[in-house]
Design an enzyme around this catalytic site. Structure first.
Site, PDB file in Angstrom:
ATOM      1  N   SER A 270       0.821  -1.213   0.000  1.00 14.42           N
ATOM      2  CA  SER A 270       0.000   0.000   0.000  1.00 14.42           C
ATOM      3  C   SER A 270       0.852   1.258   0.000  1.00 14.42           C
ATOM      4  CB  SER A 270      -0.933   0.005   1.217  1.00 14.42           C
ATOM      5  OG  SER A 270      -0.201  -0.171   2.409  1.00 14.42           O
TER       6      SER A 270
ATOM      7  N   ASN B  36      -2.444  -2.494  13.289  1.00 14.95           N
ATOM      8  CA  ASN B  36      -3.902  -2.315  13.219  1.00 14.95           C
ATOM      9  C   ASN B  36      -4.356  -1.029  13.917  1.00 14.95           C
ATOM     10  OD1 ASN B  36      -3.795  -4.713  11.918  1.00 14.95           O
ATOM     11  ND2 ASN B  36      -4.766  -5.932  13.546  1.00 14.95           N
TER      12      ASN B  36
ATOM     13  N   HIS C  39     -39.960  22.781 -11.596  1.00 13.30           N
ATOM     14  CA  HIS C  39     -39.934  21.980 -12.831  1.00 13.30           C
ATOM     15  C   HIS C  39     -39.142  22.681 -13.930  1.00 13.30           C
ATOM     16  CE1 HIS C  39     -43.423  19.816 -11.023  1.00 13.30           C
ATOM     17  NE2 HIS C  39     -43.755  21.039 -10.642  1.00 13.30           N
TER      18      HIS C  39
ATOM     19  N   SER D 257     -13.863  27.496 -27.664  1.00 17.08           N
ATOM     20  CA  SER D 257     -13.910  26.294 -28.482  1.00 17.08           C
ATOM     21  C   SER D 257     -12.808  26.391 -29.525  1.00 17.08           C
ATOM     22  CB  SER D 257     -15.274  26.190 -29.156  1.00 17.08           C
ATOM     23  OG  SER D 257     -15.175  25.391 -30.315  1.00 17.08           O
TER      24      SER D 257
ATOM     25  N   LYS E 258     -17.927  30.678 -28.882  1.00 18.66           N
ATOM     26  CA  LYS E 258     -18.287  29.940 -27.668  1.00 18.66           C
ATOM     27  C   LYS E 258     -17.468  30.285 -26.446  1.00 18.66           C
ATOM     28  CE  LYS E 258     -20.180  26.081 -27.585  1.00 18.66           C
ATOM     29  NZ  LYS E 258     -20.474  24.660 -27.603  1.00 18.66           N
TER      30      LYS E 258
ATOM     31  N   ASN F 209     -17.320  28.190 -22.936  1.00 18.63           N
ATOM     32  CA  ASN F 209     -17.871  26.980 -22.318  1.00 18.63           C
ATOM     33  C   ASN F 209     -17.635  26.934 -20.812  1.00 18.63           C
ATOM     34  OD1 ASN F 209     -18.720  26.033 -24.828  1.00 18.63           O
ATOM     35  ND2 ASN F 209     -16.718  25.101 -25.224  1.00 18.63           N
TER      36      ASN F 209
ATOM     37  N   GLU G 184     -18.905  22.142 -15.428  1.00 19.87           N
ATOM     38  CA  GLU G 184     -19.202  20.784 -15.902  1.00 19.87           C
ATOM     39  C   GLU G 184     -18.339  19.753 -15.175  1.00 19.87           C
ATOM     40  OE1 GLU G 184     -20.233  21.096 -20.516  1.00 19.87           O
ATOM     41  OE2 GLU G 184     -18.523  22.291 -19.952  1.00 19.87           O
TER      42      GLU G 184
ATOM     43  N   TYR H  82      -9.954  -6.479  12.464  1.00 19.13           N
ATOM     44  CA  TYR H  82      -9.292  -5.996  11.250  1.00 19.13           C
ATOM     45  C   TYR H  82      -9.223  -7.074  10.167  1.00 19.13           C
ATOM     46  CZ  TYR H  82      -5.690  -4.261   8.097  1.00 19.13           C
ATOM     47  OH  TYR H  82      -5.006  -3.856   6.975  1.00 19.13           O
TER      48      TYR H  82
ATOM     49  N   GLN I  21      -7.459  -2.043   3.937  1.00 19.24           N
ATOM     50  CA  GLN I  21      -6.399  -1.257   3.333  1.00 19.24           C
ATOM     51  C   GLN I  21      -6.912  -0.467   2.116  1.00 19.24           C
ATOM     52  OE1 GLN I  21      -2.229  -2.657   3.181  1.00 19.24           O
ATOM     53  NE2 GLN I  21      -2.638  -3.059   1.019  1.00 19.24           N
TER      54      GLN I  21
HETATM   55  N1  ARG Z   1      -1.245  -1.280   5.356  1.00 22.49           N
HETATM   56  C1  ARG Z   1      -2.199  -1.798   6.267  1.00 22.49           C
HETATM   57  C2  ARG Z   1      -3.537  -1.086   6.059  1.00 22.49           C
HETATM   58  O1  ARG Z   1      -3.560  -0.054   5.475  1.00 22.49           O
HETATM   59  C3  ARG Z   1      -1.735  -1.608   7.676  1.00 22.49           C
HETATM   60  C4  ARG Z   1      -2.318  -2.568   8.642  1.00 22.49           C
HETATM   61  C5  ARG Z   1      -1.781  -3.926   8.429  1.00 22.49           C
HETATM   62  N2  ARG Z   1      -2.208  -4.827   9.451  1.00 22.49           N
HETATM   63  C6  ARG Z   1      -2.130  -6.144   9.305  1.00 22.49           C
HETATM   64  N3  ARG Z   1      -2.574  -6.852  10.284  1.00 22.49           N
HETATM   65  N4  ARG Z   1      -1.624  -6.710   8.242  1.00 22.49           N
HETATM   66  O2  ARG Z   1      -4.596  -1.541   6.465  1.00 22.49           O
END
Ligand code: ARG
Length: 467
Positions: free
Chosen positions: A33, A120, A166, A287, A293, A295, A300, A327, A332
């Site tokens: 991550s 965690n 409306h 445009s 134009k 825009n 948007e 958890y 993640q």
């Molecule tokens: N990168 C993990 C997350 O974002 C951190 C927690 C990982 N905990 C574990 N028990 N593997 O959730």
């Protein structure tokens, strides 16, 4: 045998490209991550410093080790801030990247930092801190947007425009009143933000993996050091809860919906057919082929960003809905949704604030449109009730006939001669013309929260004082 070889070969080909080296590479790709959670570096380090300080205060680690840890963490903070930190995907996430670097910097003392905590509760802490800061930023940005609307409302407390239902002309209103409708909407968003900050203002650190810890930690101390009101009360809930992220996303989705409705109105108002507003060059584009134009691209895109934010909300709700406590790694996937939505929301608020402040309001066009479409028909009916003593239902009927006559003569109600009106109802006098103008119409709507300029000014004063 020959078949086996072919199989292995073909599966390897299936992994393909960067997975050519096999299962390890796939695992690293799906598991890591760091690509996105490095955004949490400052929160991670702040949390670790508070944790280490508490551990030393409680005699769980030595002051000497704590000093080394804090010094090392501060070094890492400046390394990351100055772009001199090498993030490693093998080390999975921000927590392990920081800890590994700490070990290189200070040696064995680094190993004591993770006493009485788990990734965690660590990730729950980092993410909560991040969302809290984002909510505080959102609160400020909404305040700026509200201020922009208050200024425009004050400037246009008397400017008449058609009010719609409306998207058909309904009754005249003032542009100031219309602006104040958005103040109400974004004011509610802002109070949702404030409530969300209150809800998440509990410190997760010390819940450890899920069950708490046997070390004599002081969770009130870390909560205080990190600016939380108090520690969370249930360690299982603490590591499995992502309500704070979902609340952020739902607030973002509601605010996004408001921003998108505003964007849609601006798109409509800025068409040559409406011509109510003219966007500044800063928030529109030309445009490449049609020179005439202008825009409303920014509006948007705000309208479109709302789709992304809604997607993030649904994604995280779906990620969480089937998870047993506590958890699971599924969680993640919470971060990218929140980061993406936060970026979209910030941009959308900033763009709309700029547009509202910069746009030129064409009061002449608005006024002309306000009088068309028999927008003062209700005023005629109300006059018949008030001055001629008719029941409202009868007055409605009489007015309907007047509108039909005006339509057949292709003129406004105020252009019908008195003789025509009296042919429809004998009690009508020439005083009626006093209520058939759009100015008289809006000025008469003095009910609390109504569109009369005096009421609009009252609403503005309320919001200026409220903040
Ligand atoms: N990168 C993990 C997350 O974002 C951190 C927690 C990982 N905990 C574990 N028990 N593997 O959730």
């Amino acid at each position: 045998m020959a078949d086996d070889t072919t199989d292995t070969k073909s599966s390897n080909q299936m992994w393909g490209g960067r997975f050519a080296s096999g299962p390890d590479a796939i695992m690293e790709e799906i598991n890591a991550s760091i690509g996105f959670d490095k955004k949490l570096f400052a929160q991670d380090i702040r949390g670790s410093i508070a944790h280490a300080t508490m551990l030393a205060h409680q005699g769980i680690i030595s002051t000497d080790d704590k000093d080394k840890i804090v010094h090392g963490l501060n070094t890492i903070l400046s390394e990351i801030e100055s772009g001199n930190f090498e993030f490693s995907r093998q080390l999975e996430d921000i927590h392990m990247n920081v800890e590994a670097r700490l070990a290189t910097l200070i040696g064995p003392a680094a190993g004591r930092l993770h006493t009485a905590r788990s990734r965690n509760d660590q990730v729950a802490l980092d993410f909560r801190l991040w969302v809290k800061e984002e909510l505080q930023k959102t609160e400020q940005m909404l305040t700026n947007l509200i201020a922009a609307f208050l200024d425009r409302a004050e400037e246009h407390a008397e400017s008449v425009m058609p009010g719609f239902t409306h998207l058909q002309t309904a009754q005249p209103v003032t542009f100031g009143h219309h602006c104040m409708a958005y103040v109400e909407m974004f004011g509610r968003d802002r109070s949702r933000v404030r409530h969300a900050i209150e809800h998440l203002d509990e410190s997760p650190i010390g819940a450890a993996a899920l069950a708490g810890t046997g070390y004599p930690i002081d969770r009130h101390m870390t909560a205080k050091a990190l600016g939380f009101r108090e520690p969370t009360r249930n360690s299982i809930d603490t590591v499995s809860d992502r309500d704070f992220a979902i609340e952020f996303l739902s607030i973002a989705a509601i605010a996004g919906m408001h921003l998108s409705r505003l964007a849609e109105e601006i798109v409509i108002w800025s068409t040559p057919q409406f011509g109510f507003v003219r966007l500044s060059d800063a928030f529109s584009t030309g445009s490449s082929i049609m020179p005439q134009k202008k825009n409303p691209d920014a509006a948007e895109l705000v309208r479109a960003k709302t789709g992304r934010i809604n997607g993030s909300l649904v994604a995280l709700l779906t990620i969480m809905k089937g998870l047993p406590l506590a958890y699971s790694k599924d969680m993640q996937e919470d971060k990218e949704q929140v980061f993406d939505a936060a970026e979209s929301l910030e941009l959308a608020i900033a763009a709309m604030t700029g547009m509202v402040r910069d746009m030129t309001v064409n009061t002449a066009r608005m006024k002309a449109a306000a009088g068309s479409g028999y927008s003062t028909a209700t005023d005629l009916a109300d006059w018949l009730v008030r001055e001629a003593g008719l029941p409202f239902r009868d007055a409605h009927h009489v007015t309907g006939r007047a509108v039909a006559l005006a339509e057949s003569k292709d003129c406004d109600l105020a252009e019908l001669p008195l003789s025509d009106l009296q042919a429809i109802h004998p009690d009508i006098t020439d005083k009626v013309y006093g209520v058939l103008t759009v100015e008289a119409s809006v000025a008469s709507r003095k009910s609390f929260g109504g569109t009369a300029p005096s009421e609009v000014r009252r609403q503005i004063a309320f919001w200026r004082a409220r903040n």
